[in-house]
Write a protein that holds these residues in place. Structure first.
Motif, PDB file in Angstrom:
ATOM      1  N   TYR A  92       0.849  -1.196   0.000  1.00 32.97           N
ATOM      2  CA  TYR A  92       0.000   0.000   0.000  1.00 32.97           C
ATOM      3  C   TYR A  92       0.875   1.234   0.000  1.00 32.97           C
ATOM      4  O   TYR A  92       0.976   1.939  -0.977  1.00 32.97           O
ATOM      5  N   ASN A  93       1.522   1.514   1.097  1.00 36.60           N
ATOM      6  CA  ASN A  93       2.530   2.566   1.114  1.00 36.60           C
ATOM      7  C   ASN A  93       3.856   1.938   0.756  1.00 36.60           C
ATOM      8  O   ASN A  93       3.986   0.723   0.662  1.00 36.60           O
ATOM      9  N   ASN A  94       4.836   2.760   0.565  1.00 44.16           N
ATOM     10  CA  ASN A  94       6.154   2.237   0.235  1.00 44.16           C
ATOM     11  C   ASN A  94       6.660   1.312   1.332  1.00 44.16           C
ATOM     12  O   ASN A  94       6.474   1.570   2.510  1.00 44.16           O
ATOM     13  N   GLN A  95       7.317   0.241   0.904  1.00 36.93           N
ATOM     14  CA  GLN A  95       7.990  -0.667   1.834  1.00 36.93           C
ATOM     15  C   GLN A  95       9.360  -0.093   2.149  1.00 36.93           C
ATOM     16  O   GLN A  95       9.899   0.705   1.388  1.00 36.93           O
ATOM     17  N   GLY A  96       9.927  -0.535   3.245  1.00 38.65           N
ATOM     18  CA  GLY A  96      11.247  -0.053   3.625  1.00 38.65           C
ATOM     19  C   GLY A  96      12.116  -1.153   4.184  1.00 38.65           C
ATOM     20  O   GLY A  96      11.740  -2.328   4.187  1.00 38.65           O
ATOM     21  N   ASN A  97      13.284  -0.746   4.680  1.00 35.58           N
ATOM     22  CA  ASN A  97      14.262  -1.716   5.149  1.00 35.58           C
ATOM     23  C   ASN A  97      14.517  -1.644   6.648  1.00 35.58           C
ATOM     24  O   ASN A  97      15.488  -2.209   7.136  1.00 35.58           O
ATOM     25  N   ALA A  98      13.670  -0.974   7.386  1.00 33.77           N
ATOM     26  CA  ALA A  98      13.846  -0.896   8.837  1.00 33.77           C
ATOM     27  C   ALA A  98      13.532  -2.244   9.480  1.00 33.77           C
ATOM     28  O   ALA A  98      12.825  -3.076   8.910  1.00 33.77           O
ATOM     29  N   THR A  99      14.058  -2.451  10.656  1.00 30.46           N
ATOM     30  CA  THR A  99      13.808  -3.683  11.398  1.00 30.46           C
ATOM     31  C   THR A  99      12.308  -3.908  11.538  1.00 30.46           C
ATOM     32  O   THR A  99      11.572  -2.998  11.916  1.00 30.46           O
ATOM     33  N   GLY A 100      11.848  -5.104  11.209  1.00 31.44           N
ATOM     34  CA  GLY A 100      10.437  -5.450  11.370  1.00 31.44           C
ATOM     35  C   GLY A 100       9.556  -5.191  10.171  1.00 31.44           C
ATOM     36  O   GLY A 100       8.410  -5.621  10.139  1.00 31.44           O
ATOM     37  N   GLU A 101      10.042  -4.475   9.155  1.00 31.33           N
ATOM     38  CA  GLU A 101       9.218  -4.236   7.964  1.00 31.33           C
ATOM     39  C   GLU A 101       9.205  -5.500   7.108  1.00 31.33           C
ATOM     40  O   GLU A 101      10.250  -5.934   6.615  1.00 31.33           O
ATOM     41  N   THR A 102       8.022  -6.086   6.934  1.00 28.74           N
ATOM     42  CA  THR A 102       7.880  -7.329   6.181  1.00 28.74           C
ATOM     43  C   THR A 102       6.588  -7.320   5.375  1.00 28.74           C
ATOM     44  O   THR A 102       5.706  -6.496   5.609  1.00 28.74           O
ATOM     45  N   ALA A 103       6.484  -8.289   4.470  1.00 25.90           N
ATOM     46  CA  ALA A 103       5.266  -8.473   3.668  1.00 25.90           C
ATOM     47  C   ALA A 103       4.999  -9.966   3.517  1.00 25.90           C
ATOM     48  O   ALA A 103       5.926 -10.758   3.361  1.00 25.90           O
ATOM     49  N   ARG A 129       4.903  -1.944   8.731  1.00 25.75           N
ATOM     50  CA  ARG A 129       5.800  -0.808   8.510  1.00 25.75           C
ATOM     51  C   ARG A 129       6.748  -0.624   9.685  1.00 25.75           C
ATOM     52  O   ARG A 129       6.587  -1.221  10.739  1.00 25.75           O
ATOM     53  N   ASP A 130       7.717   0.247   9.526  1.00 27.62           N
ATOM     54  CA  ASP A 130       8.706   0.499  10.574  1.00 27.62           C
ATOM     55  C   ASP A 130       8.084   1.094  11.838  1.00 27.62           C
ATOM     56  O   ASP A 130       8.647   0.992  12.920  1.00 27.62           O
ATOM     57  N   THR A 131       6.914   1.685  11.719  1.00 28.83           N
ATOM     58  CA  THR A 131       6.216   2.254  12.878  1.00 28.83           C
ATOM     59  C   THR A 131       5.428   1.195  13.640  1.00 28.83           C
ATOM     60  O   THR A 131       4.840   1.491  14.672  1.00 28.83           O
ATOM     61  N   GLY A 132       5.373  -0.027  13.093  1.00 24.37           N
ATOM     62  CA  GLY A 132       4.563  -1.084  13.682  1.00 24.37           C
ATOM     63  C   GLY A 132       3.162  -1.133  13.088  1.00 24.37           C
ATOM     64  O   GLY A 132       2.384  -2.038  13.378  1.00 24.37           O
ATOM     65  N   GLU A 133       2.834  -0.134  12.260  1.00 26.08           N
ATOM     66  CA  GLU A 133       1.518  -0.099  11.618  1.00 26.08           C
ATOM     67  C   GLU A 133       1.335  -1.323  10.721  1.00 26.08           C
ATOM     68  O   GLU A 133       2.211  -1.663   9.923  1.00 26.08           O
ATOM     69  N   VAL A 134       0.203  -1.979  10.872  1.00 23.97           N
ATOM     70  CA  VAL A 134      -0.142  -3.124  10.030  1.00 23.97           C
ATOM     71  C   VAL A 134      -1.054  -2.636   8.914  1.00 23.97           C
ATOM     72  O   VAL A 134      -2.036  -1.936   9.167  1.00 23.97           O
ATOM     73  N   GLN A 135      -0.715  -2.979   7.676  1.00 28.82           N
ATOM     74  CA  GLN A 135      -1.515  -2.604   6.516  1.00 28.82           C
ATOM     75  C   GLN A 135      -1.985  -3.878   5.827  1.00 28.82           C
ATOM     76  O   GLN A 135      -1.172  -4.622   5.284  1.00 28.82           O
ATOM     77  N   THR A 136      -3.289  -4.118   5.881  1.00 29.85           N
ATOM     78  CA  THR A 136      -3.856  -5.294   5.243  1.00 29.85           C
ATOM     79  C   THR A 136      -4.602  -4.861   3.993  1.00 29.85           C
ATOM     80  O   THR A 136      -5.415  -3.943   4.046  1.00 29.85           O
TER      81      THR A 136
END
Length: 173
Positions: A92-103, A129-136
């Protein structure tokens, strides 16, 4: 042949720019397929994770992918749709490389073996996301070209990715 899902292709990848499932491992004896990805992480910030269909093993890049999906996040709800797009967008939003960012996610593929129908898919996928936000996201799409397809191509718009990818045929009588 047993009932259920039949594994056709499986790849665990590390630091690649793309993954093709199917192509040489495609089996036309199924009406429907399931494609799954899990534990997918990215090397670059601000990237989009996308999918395209394969025809004779070649990714289809013409901007005729249609998509309709809903996004529910841990902070809001959004609607999303794309028409005549260059790929099916899985993030949905851009993915990143911070710890915990997965798909992770899965899609049901249909009409891939029928040259007189548009290939289509639907399913659900989740990004953290890196903020812990879950995007489904849940929804579906199609490639607006009636042709016989033999797989899917996953890629990212920048950097590389790592993860586990599987393609299953769904047993039919």
């Amino acid at each position: 042949m047993s009932n259920g899902l039949i594994l056709l292709d499986s790849q665990s990848v590390s630091s690649v720019s793309a993954v093709d499932l199917g192509a040489g491992n495609w089996d036309t004896s199924y009406n429907h397929y399931i494609v799954k990805w899990a534990n997918t992480s990215f090397s670059a910030d601000g990237t989009l994770f996308r999918m395209r269909v394969l025809v004779s093993g070649a990714e289809q890049t013409t901007a005729i992918y249609n998509q309709a999906s809903s996004v529910v996040t841990s902070v809001n709800v959004y609607g999303e749709h794309h028409q005549s797009y260059a790929a099916f967008t899985l993030s949905y939003n851009n993915q990143g490389n911070a710890t915990g960012e997965t798909a992770s996610g899965e899609l049901l593929l249909g009409k891939f073996n029928e040259s007189t129908h548009y290939p289509m898919w639907f399913g659900q996928w989740v990004n953290v996301r890196d903020t812990g936000e879950v995007q489904t996201k849940f929804g579906g799409g199609s490639y607006y070209n009636a042709q016989t397809n033999n797989g899917v191509h996953f890629y990212t718009t920048s950097g590389t990715f790592s993860g586990d990818f599987q393609l299953y045929g769904i047993y039919k009588n």
